[in-house]
Design an enzyme around this catalytic site. Structure first.
Site, mmCIF file in Angstrom:
data_model
loop_
_atom_site.group_PDB
_atom_site.id
_atom_site.type_symbol
_atom_site.label_atom_id
_atom_site.label_comp_id
_atom_site.label_asym_id
_atom_site.label_seq_id
_atom_site.Cartn_x
_atom_site.Cartn_y
_atom_site.Cartn_z
ATOM 1 N N ASN A 117 0.830 -1.203 0.000
ATOM 2 C CA ASN A 117 0.000 0.000 0.000
ATOM 3 C C ASN A 117 0.864 1.252 0.000
ATOM 4 O OD1 ASN A 117 -0.442 1.870 2.570
ATOM 5 N ND2 ASN A 117 0.227 -0.162 3.295
ATOM 6 N N PHE A 121 -1.675 8.191 4.367
ATOM 7 C CA PHE A 121 -2.482 8.777 5.456
ATOM 8 C C PHE A 121 -3.756 9.459 4.961
ATOM 9 C CE2 PHE A 121 1.486 9.310 8.321
ATOM 10 C CZ PHE A 121 1.227 8.101 8.954
ATOM 11 N N SER A 186 5.621 4.947 8.731
ATOM 12 C CA SER A 186 4.923 4.705 7.466
ATOM 13 C C SER A 186 5.837 5.137 6.325
ATOM 14 C CB SER A 186 3.622 5.504 7.402
ATOM 15 O OG SER A 186 2.639 4.833 8.117
ATOM 16 N N ASN A 188 4.979 5.924 3.361
ATOM 17 C CA ASN A 188 4.260 6.608 2.279
ATOM 18 C C ASN A 188 4.073 8.106 2.453
ATOM 19 O OD1 ASN A 188 3.856 4.083 0.947
ATOM 20 N ND2 ASN A 188 2.344 3.604 2.524
ATOM 21 N N THR A 189 4.615 8.667 3.516
ATOM 22 C CA THR A 189 4.622 10.128 3.674
ATOM 23 C C THR A 189 6.078 10.545 3.576
ATOM 24 O OG1 THR A 189 2.635 10.174 5.042
ATOM 25 C CG2 THR A 189 4.154 12.021 5.307
ATOM 26 N N LYS A 224 5.705 3.429 17.097
ATOM 27 C CA LYS A 224 5.647 2.317 16.119
ATOM 28 C C LYS A 224 6.790 2.466 15.127
ATOM 29 C CE LYS A 224 2.653 -0.124 12.893
ATOM 30 N NZ LYS A 224 1.283 -0.287 12.411
ATOM 31 N N ASN A 253 5.855 -1.778 11.403
ATOM 32 C CA ASN A 253 5.084 -1.256 10.279
ATOM 33 C C ASN A 253 5.430 -2.066 9.011
ATOM 34 O OD1 ASN A 253 3.535 0.592 8.660
ATOM 35 N ND2 ASN A 253 3.933 2.146 10.221
HETATM 36 C C1 LIG Z 1 -3.612 -0.529 3.617
HETATM 37 C C2 LIG Z 1 -2.780 -0.387 4.856
HETATM 38 C C3 LIG Z 1 -2.790 0.812 5.547
HETATM 39 C C4 LIG Z 1 -2.001 0.970 6.695
HETATM 40 N N1 LIG Z 1 -2.048 2.156 7.384
HETATM 41 C C5 LIG Z 1 -1.299 2.295 8.510
HETATM 42 C C6 LIG Z 1 -1.345 3.512 9.252
HETATM 43 O O1 LIG Z 1 -2.075 4.441 8.943
HETATM 44 N N2 LIG Z 1 -0.536 3.610 10.362
HETATM 45 C C7 LIG Z 1 0.276 2.589 10.747
HETATM 46 O O2 LIG Z 1 0.997 2.717 11.753
HETATM 47 N N3 LIG Z 1 0.317 1.414 10.081
HETATM 48 C C8 LIG Z 1 -0.455 1.255 8.982
HETATM 49 N N4 LIG Z 1 -0.422 0.066 8.303
HETATM 50 C C9 LIG Z 1 0.480 -1.027 8.774
HETATM 51 C C10 LIG Z 1 -0.240 -2.036 9.639
HETATM 52 O O3 LIG Z 1 -0.759 -1.448 10.801
HETATM 53 C C11 LIG Z 1 0.706 -3.178 10.049
HETATM 54 O O4 LIG Z 1 1.764 -2.657 10.810
HETATM 55 C C12 LIG Z 1 1.283 -3.918 8.836
HETATM 56 O O5 LIG Z 1 0.292 -4.087 7.839
HETATM 57 C C13 LIG Z 1 1.860 -5.289 9.204
HETATM 58 O O6 LIG Z 1 0.862 -6.150 9.681
HETATM 59 P P1 LIG Z 1 0.208 -7.331 8.778
HETATM 60 O O7 LIG Z 1 1.338 -8.077 8.156
HETATM 61 O O8 LIG Z 1 -0.619 -8.119 9.737
HETATM 62 O O9 LIG Z 1 -0.633 -6.632 7.751
HETATM 63 C C14 LIG Z 1 -1.195 -0.109 7.155
HETATM 64 C C15 LIG Z 1 -1.211 -1.324 6.456
HETATM 65 C C16 LIG Z 1 -1.981 -1.467 5.325
HETATM 66 C C17 LIG Z 1 -1.972 -2.788 4.591
#
Ligand SMILES: Cc1cc2nc3c(=O)[nH]c(=O)nc-3n(C[C@H](O)[C@H](O)[C@H](O)COP(=O)(O)O)c2cc1C
Length: 370
Positions: A117, A121, A186, A188-189, A224, A253
């Site tokens: 992704n 934000f 993150s 992406n910012t 985080k 993350n």
């Molecule tokens: C579409 C998407 C959006 C996410 N947005 C955030 C976010 O806004 N803030 C954040 O700390 N992590 C964000 N994450 C990361 C998740 O919270 C998590 O740390 C990461 O996906 C790893 O966990 P998983 O393997 O179970 O997906 C996002 C993940 C995905 C897939």
């Protein structure tokens, strides 16, 4: 219900654009949570047995949480509660509302069981989120499921001014959540991950913790981190966050690393820009958890996240040092039955290992290594 998911829901989701499928899922949950009989049905179908977990000063019904980014508007708190999460993290929120990066920006690959992704934000802003949360609060009978707010930096705010951006969100959301996660990881910012470095991190965490005290104190502030830090960078973040007074850490993350492509589809998948989550992240996030646990001698709470989709995955995170765990991607690939399967599976793991509570399992694999 797992069968229903595999036979009907999964193929239907596979045909849809990832973000559209996500929005439809969120809308369905929003509709369902509005009706008490539907909430009851969700509990009957999906809620796991209790596996009590002491975390910070909380007595959670179980150690499994929803990771940040799934409920970016904090609009489905009651639904997550009915589905059986022990805690949830809503957001990421920024001080100003923003629409995020251009679409498409969310990609799914079932061969790797992974997502990429680059959302950037997209969120309604902390004031609108506070408004939504305040309405939900009055409707909730029990507050046992804890709600954390994930905070990020608005795109148009420079890293220099980041502390005031995060503090504004923290202040606005403080009355409506149980704790905060300062997200400096993150991908992406642009520039956000630089906030994990030295003075910038110190400054940001000091400001957020000060702000939390000014708001009334008593709500944990956690940090985080990214899985792409070197061990040296990781040690610096740990020491800085602990000395600032962070209550714990969320590891990890999404990653900028990519798995080896396995076919044509995965070749184009791994070329997408953004953060990768799901199965390929599992190993690295567990290594990071183990590193933190060793450095802090098990004295600093860790929430483990990254590639958890089975009870065994969650167990590995716990025995390598996590007190609690979270997931995101597995919910996309396996549906809500994954919650019950993981929590009930953890309960079985405890019994198999002759343990009476989860805290006895934390870091067990590392003790055996010594
Ligand atoms: C579409 C998407 C959006 C996410 N947005 C955030 C976010 O806004 N803030 C954040 O700390 N992590 C964000 N994450 C990361 C998740 O919270 C998590 O740390 C990461 O996906 C790893 O966990 P998983 O393997 O179970 O997906 C996002 C993940 C995905 C897939």
């Amino acid at each position: 219900m797992g069968v229903f998911w595999n036979l009907l829901a999964r193929p239907a989701i596979a045909l849809q654009d990832s973000e559209k499928a996500h929005s439809r899922g969120m809308f369905a949950l929003k509709m369902a949570q509005a009706f008490p009989p539907m909430r009851l049905l969700m509990k009957l179908l999906w809620r796991p047995k209790q596996t009590p977990c002491e975390f910070l000063e909380w007595n959670l019904a179980n150690p499994l949480g929803l990771a940040a980014g799934m409920d970016k508007k904090a609009e489905n708190v009651m639904a997550w509660e009915s589905l059986g999460f022990g805690f949830i993290e809503v957001g990421g929120f920024t001080a100003t509302a923003q629409s995020g990066n251009p679409k498409p920006r969310m990609f799914r690959n079932s061969t790797h069981k992974a997502l990429i992704n680059r959302m950037g934000f997209n969120n309604p802003g902390s004031a609108a989120a506070a408004d939504t949360l305040s309405k939900t609060m009055s409707k909730r009978k029990s507050r046992r499921m804890k709600v954390l707010a994930n905070l990020g930096r608005s795109k148009n705010t420079s890293n220099e001014n980041a502390p005031s951006d995060y503090c504004e969100s923290l202040r606005t959301l403080w009355p409506y959540v149980d704790g905060f996660v300062i997200n400096v990881s993150s991908p992406n910012t642009p520039g956000l991950r630089e906030l994990q470095e030295g003075n910038a991190l110190q400054n940001l965490l000091d400001s957020c913790i000060e702000e939390e005290k000014r708001c009334g104190s008593g709500k944990p502030v956690m940090v985080k981190i990214s899985p792409d830090l070197s061990n040296e960078q990781l040690d610096m973040v740990i020491d800085c966050a602990r000395s600032a007074g962070c209550a714990g850490i969320i590891a990890t993350n999404t990653t900028l690393e990519r798995p080896q492509p396995l076919n044509r589809k995965s070749e184009s998948f791994v070329e997408q820009a953004g953060g990768l989550s799901g199965q390929p992240l599992k190993q690295r996030s567990t290594e990071i958890i183990a590193h933190i646990h060793k450095r802090c001698r098990g004295k600093w709470p860790i929430i483990g996240v990254g590639g958890i989709s089975t009870a065994e995955d969650a167990w590995q995170k716990i025995i390598h040092g996590a007190s609690c765990v979270q997931l995101y991607s597995a919910l996309v690939f396996k549906g809500p039955s994954v919650i019950r399967n993981i929590v009930n599976g953890l309960e079985r793991k405890l019994k198999l290992n002759g343990l009476s509570s989860l805290d006895q399992a934390i870091g067990l694999a590392l003790e055996e290594e010594e």
